[in-house]
Design a protein around this motif. Structure first.
Motif, PDB file in Angstrom:
ATOM      1  N   THR A  15     -50.878 -38.917  -9.711  1.00 15.19           N
ATOM      2  CA  THR A  15     -50.519 -40.227 -10.258  1.00 15.19           C
ATOM      3  C   THR A  15     -50.003 -40.100 -11.681  1.00 15.19           C
ATOM      4  OG1 THR A  15     -52.227 -41.266  -8.888  1.00 15.19           O
ATOM      5  CG2 THR A  15     -51.363 -42.564 -10.711  1.00 15.19           C
ATOM      6  N   THR A  16     -50.680 -39.301 -12.495  1.00 25.16           N
ATOM      7  CA  THR A  16     -50.258 -39.111 -13.884  1.00 25.16           C
ATOM      8  C   THR A  16     -48.871 -38.492 -13.960  1.00 25.16           C
ATOM      9  OG1 THR A  16     -52.559 -38.855 -14.580  1.00 25.16           O
ATOM     10  CG2 THR A  16     -50.868 -38.030 -16.076  1.00 25.16           C
ATOM     11  N   ALA A  17     -48.628 -37.469 -13.147  1.00 24.80           N
ATOM     12  CA  ALA A  17     -47.326 -36.818 -13.153  1.00 24.80           C
ATOM     13  C   ALA A  17     -46.219 -37.804 -12.791  1.00 24.80           C
ATOM     14  CB  ALA A  17     -47.329 -35.638 -12.184  1.00 24.80           C
ATOM     15  N   ALA A  18     -46.465 -38.621 -11.771  1.00 25.52           N
ATOM     16  CA  ALA A  18     -45.456 -39.600 -11.360  1.00 25.52           C
ATOM     17  C   ALA A  18     -45.274 -40.686 -12.407  1.00 25.52           C
ATOM     18  CB  ALA A  18     -45.857 -40.220 -10.019  1.00 25.52           C
ATOM     19  N   ASP A  19     -46.369 -41.226 -12.910  1.00 30.54           N
ATOM     20  CA  ASP A  19     -46.301 -42.352 -13.836  1.00 30.54           C
ATOM     21  C   ASP A  19     -45.605 -41.958 -15.142  1.00 30.54           C
ATOM     22  OD1 ASP A  19     -47.073 -45.079 -14.689  1.00 30.54           O
ATOM     23  OD2 ASP A  19     -48.365 -44.014 -16.092  1.00 30.54           O
ATOM     24  N   ALA A  43     -40.759 -33.280  -0.437  1.00 33.55           N
ATOM     25  CA  ALA A  43     -40.628 -34.740  -0.389  1.00 33.55           C
ATOM     26  C   ALA A  43     -39.616 -35.270  -1.400  1.00 33.55           C
ATOM     27  CB  ALA A  43     -41.988 -35.388  -0.633  1.00 33.55           C
ATOM     28  N   GLY A  44     -39.112 -34.400  -2.248  1.00 33.49           N
ATOM     29  CA  GLY A  44     -38.172 -34.844  -3.273  1.00 33.49           C
ATOM     30  C   GLY A  44     -38.832 -35.565  -4.421  1.00 33.49           C
ATOM     31  N   GLY A  45     -40.139 -35.362  -4.594  1.00 34.24           N
ATOM     32  CA  GLY A  45     -40.871 -35.990  -5.691  1.00 34.24           C
ATOM     33  C   GLY A  45     -42.180 -36.586  -5.220  1.00 34.24           C
ATOM     34  N   ILE A  46     -42.803 -37.343  -6.099  1.00 33.85           N
ATOM     35  CA  ILE A  46     -44.083 -38.014  -5.820  1.00 33.85           C
ATOM     36  C   ILE A  46     -43.821 -39.511  -5.706  1.00 33.85           C
ATOM     37  CG2 ILE A  46     -46.429 -38.450  -6.660  1.00 33.85           C
ATOM     38  CD1 ILE A  46     -45.992 -35.907  -8.481  1.00 33.85           C
ATOM     39  N   THR A  47     -44.222 -40.111  -4.592  1.00 30.96           N
ATOM     40  CA  THR A  47     -44.075 -41.551  -4.414  1.00 30.96           C
ATOM     41  C   THR A  47     -45.329 -42.244  -4.936  1.00 30.96           C
ATOM     42  OG1 THR A  47     -42.640 -41.312  -2.494  1.00 30.96           O
ATOM     43  CG2 THR A  47     -43.770 -43.420  -2.754  1.00 30.96           C
ATOM     44  N   ILE A  48     -45.142 -43.222  -5.791  1.00 29.43           N
ATOM     45  CA  ILE A  48     -46.254 -43.989  -6.351  1.00 29.43           C
ATOM     46  C   ILE A  48     -46.120 -45.435  -5.884  1.00 29.43           C
ATOM     47  CG2 ILE A  48     -45.002 -44.309  -8.547  1.00 29.43           C
ATOM     48  CD1 ILE A  48     -47.748 -44.242  -9.956  1.00 29.43           C
ATOM     49  N   ASP A  49     -47.163 -45.906  -5.231  1.00 25.86           N
ATOM     50  CA  ASP A  49     -47.201 -47.250  -4.654  1.00 25.86           C
ATOM     51  C   ASP A  49     -48.181 -48.072  -5.489  1.00 25.86           C
ATOM     52  OD1 ASP A  49     -47.452 -49.541  -3.157  1.00 25.86           O
ATOM     53  OD2 ASP A  49     -47.804 -48.534  -1.253  1.00 25.86           O
ATOM     54  N   GLY A  50     -47.656 -49.019  -6.253  1.00 27.42           N
ATOM     55  CA  GLY A  50     -48.513 -49.840  -7.104  1.00 27.42           C
ATOM     56  C   GLY A  50     -47.694 -50.850  -7.867  1.00 27.42           C
ATOM     57  N   ASP A  51     -48.368 -51.840  -8.418  1.00 29.13           N
ATOM     58  CA  ASP A  51     -47.687 -52.895  -9.167  1.00 29.13           C
ATOM     59  C   ASP A  51     -46.653 -53.610  -8.306  1.00 29.13           C
ATOM     60  OD1 ASP A  51     -49.110 -52.137 -11.507  1.00 29.13           O
ATOM     61  OD2 ASP A  51     -47.621 -50.587 -11.923  1.00 29.13           O
ATOM     62  N   ALA A 145     -47.708 -36.081  -0.988  1.00 29.58           N
ATOM     63  CA  ALA A 145     -46.862 -36.343  -2.165  1.00 29.58           C
ATOM     64  C   ALA A 145     -46.755 -37.839  -2.420  1.00 29.58           C
ATOM     65  CB  ALA A 145     -45.480 -35.729  -1.955  1.00 29.58           C
ATOM     66  N   GLU A 146     -47.853 -38.545  -2.205  1.00 30.61           N
ATOM     67  CA  GLU A 146     -47.832 -40.006  -2.346  1.00 30.61           C
ATOM     68  C   GLU A 146     -49.193 -40.496  -2.830  1.00 30.61           C
ATOM     69  OE1 GLU A 146     -47.152 -43.937   0.494  1.00 30.61           O
ATOM     70  OE2 GLU A 146     -46.023 -42.087   0.886  1.00 30.61           O
ATOM     71  N   VAL A 147     -49.174 -41.479  -3.729  1.00 31.28           N
ATOM     72  CA  VAL A 147     -50.411 -42.055  -4.252  1.00 31.28           C
ATOM     73  C   VAL A 147     -50.326 -43.576  -4.212  1.00 31.28           C
ATOM     74  CG1 VAL A 147     -50.970 -40.111  -5.764  1.00 31.28           C
ATOM     75  CG2 VAL A 147     -49.534 -41.966  -6.635  1.00 31.28           C
TER      76      VAL A 147
END
Length: 371
Positions: A15-19, A43-51, A145-147
């Motif tokens: 989460t920190t890396a993505a945010d 995955a081409g990155g980290i998916t962050i689901d929030g807000d 690769a998702e949070v």
């Protein structure tokens, strides 16, 4: 914008890396093992689901080479369990410079413990080691690769070791987390940590349900009776803080549970409802979970020791340590992050405060790391 190393493939690490990547910082993300790195790359990155939205972030570097992540970073963020700090000290000791700030999120008095470990390993200490009182996010991985993020901290207390470098350290950290709030020192921040207050009662008094499989201790497991034990532990924590001379805010657990006070808490108004709605804590638990290995074994041992040092009785905390000790087949009181276990048992309050303020420049530092 800063060059930031983010350490770990934990819930908080991803989460920190993505945010921080999405915030525009140059993020070098490190995983101890190569498999999470491969998953993020695939995955081409980290998916962050929030807000209310889903976004993908690709850190500038994803690596299992710690030196590649840390070298040249201005800030090193380690959202790792406190149980990892001993190993982390050995890994960081040959890599740090005296211009870097290390942030443990959270710390459980890890700022002092990490410094002591680096010194034992013969490493160069950084400009400062800081620790938060809570995670900047309540989050869980929902894939390799998702949070999913339920809430973000609106008040993020941070203590710095040595405390005399607080202004310099927070100048760097506030650029990453605008919600940063300065604490007196690292122990001040450690005694604000809600984890050892809330998680041990929730695990112990829901042990039967936990044995049955997935269970959300923060929703179905939070009953009025369990709240009474949480409140008793919290009252002892606050009494210990007062004994040490740390002032308000104490971020009592009522600032999370009671909506009338929620705006004062770590995560702001409506946080508890958003956590319940997210269901991110509907998970399998056990006595090998960090709620026990970190919050009981390290956190409650610190609370009990800090309270005893200033003459505060802790029947609820000590009782939990005794019962968990039976279940884990070892004595927990006086172990873990107890002050005496960290070499501070023979120091006066004045001397401990001096060490917390001056750190490795204190005349008592050599004796503290020898003990």
């Amino acid at each position: 914008m800063a060059v930031v190393a983010v350490l770990g493939a934990s819930n908080g690490g991803l989460t920190t890396a993505a945010d921080l990547t999405l915030a525009g910082h140059t993020v070098r993300w490190w995983s101890r093992t190569p498999e999470p790195v491969s998953a993020v790359r695939a995955a081409g990155g980290i998916t962050i689901d929030g807000d209310g939205e889903r976004r993908r972030a690709l850190p500038a570097l994803a690596t299992d080479d710690l030196a590649a992540a840390v070298t040249g970073a201005e800030v090193i963020v380690a959202p790792l369990p406190a149980t990892s700090h001993e190993d982390l000290a050995l890994r960081l000791a040959p890599l740090l410079t005296d211009r870097q700030v290390v942030l443990l999120a959270p710390g459980t008095f890890g700022a002092y413990a990490l410094a002591r470990g680096i010194a034992h390993a013969g490493g160069r200490l950084p400009l400062a080691i800081a620790e938060t009182a809570t995670l900047p996010y309540l989050t869980r991985k929902s894939g390799a690769a998702e949070v999913r993020v339920a809430v973000r901290a609106t008040h993020l207390p941070v203590g710095v070791f040595p405390a005399l470098r607080t202004d310099a350290a927070l100048a760097s950290l506030a650029a990453l987390y605008p919600a940063v709030r300065p604490c007196v020192n690292a122990l001040d921040a450690a005694l604000l940590n809600a984890g050892p207050v809330i998680h041990p009662p929730l695990v112990l008094l829901n042990a039967g349900a936990i044995d049955g499989g997935r269970f959300d201790v923060h929703v179905a497991g939070t009953t009025p009776t369990i709240r009474r034990l949480i409140d008793a532990v919290d009252a002892e924590r606050v009494a210990a803080r007062v004994g040490w001379g740390f002032g308000a805010p104490h971020y009592e657990l009522s600032t999370y549970y009671d909506e009338a006070r929620a705006a004062e808490g770590f995560y702001g108004a409506g946080a508890r409802a958003r956590v319940a709605q997210s269901r991110i804590f509907d998970e399998a638990l056990g006595f090998d979970h960090r709620y026990v290995t970190e919050d009981v074994v390290l956190g409650l041992a610190l609370f009990e020791s800090a309270a005893r040092t200033v003459g505060v009785d802790t029947p609820a905390i000590t009782g939990l340590l005794e019962v968990f000790g039976v279940l884990l087949h070892r004595r927990l009181g006086g172990a873990g992050r107890a002050l005496e276990r960290l070499g501070l048992g023979d120091f006066s309050l004045r001397e401990i405060r001096g060490i917390l303020r001056e750190g490795w420049t204190s005349p008592d530092w050599a004796r503290a790391i020898r003990s």
